[in-house]
Design a protein around this motif. Structure first.
Motif, PDB file in Angstrom:
ATOM      1  N   MET A   1       0.855  -1.178   0.000  1.00  0.00           N
ATOM      2  CA  MET A   1       0.000   0.000   0.000  1.00  0.00           C
ATOM      3  C   MET A   1       0.896   1.234   0.000  1.00  0.00           C
ATOM      4  N   ASN A   2       0.930   1.936  -1.089  1.00  0.00           N
ATOM      5  CA  ASN A   2       1.715   3.162  -1.191  1.00  0.00           C
ATOM      6  C   ASN A   2       0.877   4.346  -0.750  1.00  0.00           C
ATOM      7  N   VAL A   3       1.404   5.104   0.206  1.00  0.00           N
ATOM      8  CA  VAL A   3       0.682   6.277   0.687  1.00  0.00           C
ATOM      9  C   VAL A   3       1.618   7.473   0.728  1.00  0.00           C
ATOM     10  N   THR A   4       1.025   8.629   0.567  1.00  0.00           N
ATOM     11  CA  THR A   4       1.783   9.868   0.689  1.00  0.00           C
ATOM     12  C   THR A   4       1.844  10.253   2.165  1.00  0.00           C
ATOM     13  N   GLU A   5       2.649  11.260   2.459  1.00  0.00           N
ATOM     14  CA  GLU A   5       2.726  11.728   3.845  1.00  0.00           C
ATOM     15  C   GLU A   5       1.383  12.261   4.315  1.00  0.00           C
ATOM     16  N   GLU A   7      -1.608  11.276   3.329  1.00  0.00           N
ATOM     17  CA  GLU A   7      -2.475  10.130   3.581  1.00  0.00           C
ATOM     18  C   GLU A   7      -2.097   9.456   4.894  1.00  0.00           C
ATOM     19  N   TRP A  45       4.867   3.504   9.414  1.00  0.00           N
ATOM     20  CA  TRP A  45       5.362   4.129   8.193  1.00  0.00           C
ATOM     21  C   TRP A  45       6.234   3.147   7.407  1.00  0.00           C
ATOM     22  N   GLN A  46       7.116   2.449   8.115  1.00  0.00           N
ATOM     23  CA  GLN A  46       8.012   1.507   7.452  1.00  0.00           C
ATOM     24  C   GLN A  46       7.278   0.273   6.936  1.00  0.00           C
ATOM     25  N   ASP A  49       3.894  -0.105   3.329  1.00  0.00           N
ATOM     26  CA  ASP A  49       3.991  -0.610   1.958  1.00  0.00           C
ATOM     27  C   ASP A  49       3.846  -2.135   1.898  1.00  0.00           C
ATOM     28  N   LYS A  50       4.020  -2.813   3.045  1.00  0.00           N
ATOM     29  CA  LYS A  50       3.859  -4.268   3.105  1.00  0.00           C
ATOM     30  C   LYS A  50       2.435  -4.674   3.495  1.00  0.00           C
ATOM     31  N   ASN A  52      -0.975  -5.710   3.040  1.00  0.00           N
ATOM     32  CA  ASN A  52      -1.546  -6.323   1.839  1.00  0.00           C
ATOM     33  C   ASN A  52      -3.065  -6.289   1.804  1.00  0.00           C
TER      34      ASN A  52
END
Length: 159
Positions: A1-5, A7, A45-46, A49-50, A52
């Protein structure tokens, strides 16, 4: 999951109560709670992106918060520390109800971290299925674990 700051900030705002609830369950020291909160945010935050999306975001946040606070608690126990007290005592009332709450709080803090996490989630009125999903055990195991935790709490002395 890609998010901006932006978001990520929105996610934190929406779930900060959950994160703080977990942090306060593991410490009553204001500075330590802030440190735990920061640790949770870093891990979120880290790890975002994992994520799912196999579970709800709220479930994932509970899991990250609990795991972060358990790890923080373990690291703390390895180091010699001087306990600090909070300026605010939420249990300063002298009535019988406040004494009961303080007794329960003290007993819960004497439980193992995993059991403390289960009690916290149960006190937040999550279902056994939700608790199991967050901590990684079956709903039946949650039921059994809560029964044993209740017995352990009843059998604790007041010291």
């Amino acid at each position: 999951m890609n998010v901006t700051e932006k978001e990520f900030e929105k996610i934190v705002r929406e779930h900060k109560d959950t994160i703080y609830t977990v942090c306060f369950m593991f410490s009553n020291d204001k500075d330590e709670v802030q440190d735990m909160f920061q640790e949770v945010l870093i891990n979120m935050w880290q790890g975002l992106d994992k994520f799912n999306e196999k579970s709800a975001l709220s479930t994932w946040i509970w899991r990250v918060s609990l795991n972060s606070c358990i790890s923080f608690d373990r690291k703390k126990k390895r180091k010699a520390t001087v306990p600090l007290t909070m300026d605010v005592d939420f249990f300063n009332d002298k009535d019988a109800d406040a004494a009961q709450v303080r007794l329960l709080y003290d007993r819960i803090h004497r439980l193992k971290a995993f059991d403390r996490a289960i009690v916290l989630l149960w006190l937040e009125s999550l279902s056994y299925d939700e608790i199991g999903s967050i901590v990684g055990i079956s709903a039946k195991a949650v039921s059994v674990r809560l029964f044993r935790i209740r017995q352990e709490l009843k059998n604790m002395s007041n010291n």
